[in-house]
Each structure stands twice: as structure tokens, then as C-alpha cells.
Design an enzyme around this catalytic site. Structure first.
Site, short mmCIF file in Angstrom:
data_model
loop_
_atom_site.label_atom_id
_atom_site.label_comp_id
_atom_site.label_asym_id
_atom_site.label_seq_id
_atom_site.Cartn_x
_atom_site.Cartn_y
_atom_site.Cartn_z
N HIS A 59 -23.75 25.49 16.14
CA HIS A 59 -23.29 24.17 16.61
C HIS A 59 -24.46 23.20 16.45
CE1 HIS A 59 -20.63 21.60 19.29
NE2 HIS A 59 -21.73 20.87 19.14
N HIS A 61 -25.81 19.13 15.15
CA HIS A 61 -25.60 17.74 14.71
C HIS A 61 -26.76 17.34 13.82
CE1 HIS A 61 -22.29 16.88 17.57
NE2 HIS A 61 -22.95 17.73 18.35
N LYS A 145 -13.00 20.99 14.12
CA LYS A 145 -13.51 20.64 15.45
C LYS A 145 -12.54 19.74 16.20
CE LYS A 145 -16.43 20.31 18.85
NZ LYS A 145 -17.76 19.67 18.75
N HIS A 183 -14.44 20.98 21.93
CA HIS A 183 -15.23 20.34 22.98
C HIS A 183 -14.35 20.42 24.22
CE1 HIS A 183 -18.17 17.27 24.55
NE2 HIS A 183 -17.20 17.20 25.44
N HIS A 221 -20.55 24.91 23.50
CA HIS A 221 -21.51 24.51 24.54
C HIS A 221 -20.95 24.67 25.97
CE1 HIS A 221 -19.14 20.90 23.95
NE2 HIS A 221 -19.85 20.47 22.92
N ASP A 295 -26.35 22.74 19.79
CA ASP A 295 -25.85 21.39 20.04
C ASP A 295 -26.99 20.39 19.95
OD1 ASP A 295 -24.00 19.39 20.54
OD2 ASP A 295 -24.04 19.64 22.72
#
Length: 393
Positions: A59, A61, A145, A183, A221, A295
């Protein structure tokens, strides 16, 4: 299994334990055997080095533009692969956009890097089953996602009603064996921010698993004991969870101690200490249902330290050091490799890496910030010293 090197020194606690046992044996007149003495030494000796299979980040970004060029080498330094989040502006909603984004990531890496970005699509109310078929054929897109609309950074284009708008897409994903990454928070303003994960489990995830038991789901997460219980209750191989460094190490006090701490603000927000402890217990147990997902979410300092600061913690450069810290403190370093390197690829049906990473017990000073032409990025644990240094073998 990880390979350990042991030091010959003893900790203070180890010496105290030796003295305590010796006193008890003198009082009870029991023999102190060589075997018992050796076992005690083995238990109390400190590990100074371990070699594990190179981990992946499930995960991550990476952003785009200048931010992408700045942070991509940090992840590529220690991780072999990473599941790349699609919440750009505009979001990555098509396979063609995912292929183009992957090309941008590869261009941002050092020439010698073998880092492999695994792409995802951003689920919207208008995503079609045909797009899922294209994603599968591409061999570039590995997941889709789910951002509930308004849940986190760049989620304004997310899903407004999963069951009414997206059921045909979810059915196609199950058919194509493409995981849904969630999420896991509701966005109803009437729900307390600290309860949004639990409500999401009860109102969305449990009904989803009942409706589509063949759909693979990763709860991203996780932050609560409720999420731990949910994942543990599901069939192995069908539902799993990623766990971040911040949710293993910090509780919600970290946001407010010594004044408001914007660099400890993330979404889902940090929770109570009891939840943190439950997550640590789960990941250090050796369970195959939990795996590494940082994350890591970079933002410029000025956007974090503002009147409306961005959510996200930047951990990529030090993530392995932080995970090692958690497992060492739990007395579970022998289970670190399972969590960091085995559970993720096994769930996704990908081969485990053959390359290795060595973690050495040496002080690691975390920079106060990483400076670039566009500004600074402040990492997690900025200015502090960690104990484990990772390096590719």
C-alpha cells in the site's frame, strides 16, 4: 526463515534475570544446570543482524510530478514491489491511465533499480465490467481500490453507493480474481471519526463478504481491534489486511502531545492504545492474514503545517526500521519475514522475492526533513534515532 546473528553481550534485564534465578535456586537448593544456563543466555542475548527475503509494500502513495520524482527512489531502495494507490488528480480510473502512470514511475527510478510498481484502478460509480476485463488482460493492474467518496485525500470521485452502483463490477472482479482494496471508513458526518472503521465493517464489509464470498478483499491500513477481529474471522486467502508503521507504533495521543502534531495526522486517524496493542498482537502472531503496507503518503511541509493540513504520514525511507522495532519489542523478530515478505505475495498469488535484505543493529538518524526544489517532506520520526538499518544484500 530469517537468519540471525547473535551478540555475546547481555542486556541489563538479562543479568538481572540471571541473578534472580540464581537467588531462587540458592533458596530452594535446586541445581542450575548447564542446559538451563544456555537457554537463558540464548533468550537474553541481543540480535545484532538478520537477513530476510526482500519485502514488498502492499500500500504505497507515490503521487506524480515533482513529488513522484522525489519519493520513488526511497521506496525502491528497500522494497522490490509495491501496490501503487490510484488517487491522483485526476484519478487512475482506466487501464490505459494505469499503464501510463506506471511508465511515469519507472522513469522516476534510478537507472539500476529493479523496483516493480503494481498498479491499481480507482473504483467509481461508473466503472464498467469491461474495464475490469481490460485490467486483467493488461497484466499491469493487480487490484481495484475502493474509496468511499470523501473518505480521504483525493477521494471526491469515489463510490457513493457500493451495492447500488458497483455490484456488476465487483462480480466481474470476483470472476477475474482481482482483489478489492478498501479504505474501510464510512463518511456519514453523523458518525464519530473514531468509529467510522467499525461502522464500515458492520454496514459494508460483512454484507459484501456474504453477498460475494468469492471476492478477494484487502482491508487497507487497519486501525482497530474491530478490524483485527473481522479479518481473523474470515477465511484465509479471501480477506486480508495491510498494516502501517504508524498504526503499530502510535496511538491518538501522538496527534496532540506537546501541541498539535500535523505530521502525525493521517486517515484513518490514529486510535486508542488498546486498538494499537490489538494490531501489534495480530501482526506479530505469525498469522498469514496480515501483511506490510506502509500507506506512505508524502506531502510538502507547507501543506501539512497549514490551517487545513493534509492527511498522510511519510514513512517510506524508514519503514523497515520501524517494523523491525515493533517486532523486536514484541519478542517476535523470527516472525518479521512472514509479515514483511511472504504473506503479501501469497495472498496476491505472486512469487515470493528471491533477493534479500539485511537489517543491522546500528543507530539510524532520521533526517529532520528531505529537501527538494519544490519544498520539504518531513518523515515519520523526524530527527529521532532508530536502531535497525536495512540494506540490500
Amino acid at each position: 526463515m530469517p537468519h540471525f546473528v547473535w551478540s555475546k553481550s547481555f542486556s541489563t534485564r538479562g543479568n538481572m534475570a540471571v541473578r534472580a534465578l540464581t537467588s531462587v535456586q540458592a533458596f530452594t537448593r535446586l541445581p542450575f544446570s548447564v542446559t538451563e544456563r544456555c537457554n537463558l543466555i540464548h533468550t537474553r542475548a541481543s540480535k545484532t543482524e538478520l537477513v530476510i527475503t526482500q519485502p514488498d509494500d502492499w500500500h504505497l502513495h507515490l503521487r506524480d510530478g515533482d513529488l513522484l520524482a522525489a519519493v520513488a527512489p526511497h521506496s525502491a531502495q528497500h522494497f522490490k514491489r509495491a501496490i501503487i494507490m490510484p488517487n491522483l488528480r485526476p484519478p487512475v480510473t482506466t487501464t490505459a491511465a494505469a499503464v501510463a502512470y506506471r511508465h511515469s514511475i519507472l522513469k522516476a527510478l534510478p537507472p539500476s533499480s529493479s523496483f516493480d510498481p503494481l498498479m491499481t484502478l480507482y473504483l467509481t460509480d461508473s466503472t464498467s465490467p469491461d474495464e475490469i476485463k481490460l485490467a486483467k488482460k493488461s497484466e499491469v493492474v493487480h487490484a481495484v481500490k475502493l474509496y468511499p467518496a470523501g473518505a480521504t485525500t483525493n477521494s471526491q470521485d469515489g463510490v457513493t453507493d457500493l451495492f447500488k452502483k458497483c455490484l456488476p463490477v465487483l462480480e466481474e472482479m470476483a470472476s477475474q480474481n482481482i482483489p478489492l482494496l478498501v479504505h474501510g471508513e464510512v463518511t456519514d458526518p453523523g458518525i464519530d471519526i473514531f468509529d467510522r472503521e467499525k461502522v464500515f465493517i458492520d454496514s459494508v464489509l460483512i454484507p459484501l463478504i456474504k453477498k460475494l464470498p468469492e471476492l478477494k478483499v484487502v482491508m487497507e491500513h487497519i486501525t482497530t481491534a474491530d478490524a483485527v477481529r473481522f479479518v481473523e474471522s474470515c477465511k484465509e486467502g479471501s480477506v486480508a489486511a495491510t498494516v502501517t508503521p504508524q498504526h503499530l507504533i502510535l496511538n491518538r495521543n501522538a496527534i496532540f502531545q506537546g501541541g498539535l502534531q500535523p505530521h502525525n495526522y493521517c486517515l484513518p486517524v490514529l486510535k486508542r492504545e488498546t486498538h494499537r496493542q490489538a494490531i501489534v498482537t495480530a501482526v506479530t502472531s505469525g498469522s498469514r492474514k496480515f501483511f506490510l503496507g506502509t500507506d506512505s503518503a508524502p506531502h510538502e511541509r507547507r501543506k501539512k503545517e497549514s490551517t487545513c493540513g493534509c492527511a498522510g504520514i511519510y514513512s517510506a525511507p524508514i519503514a523497515l526500521s520501524l517494523y523491525a522495532k515493533v517486532f523486536e519489542e514484541a519478542g517476535a523478530l523470527d516472525k518479521l519475514e512472514t509479515f514483511t515478505s511472504f504473506n503479501g505475495p501469497d495472498f496476491y498469488g505472486l512469487p515470493r522475492n528471491s533477493s534479500k535484505v539485511k537489517l543491522t543493529k546500528n543507530p539510524l538518524k532520521v533526517p529532520d526533513a528531505f529537501s527538494f526544489s519544490f519544498g520539504d517532506i518531513v518523515p515519520m520520526f523526524a530527527g529521532q534515532t532508530l536502531e535497525w538499518q536495512p540494506a540490500l544484500v
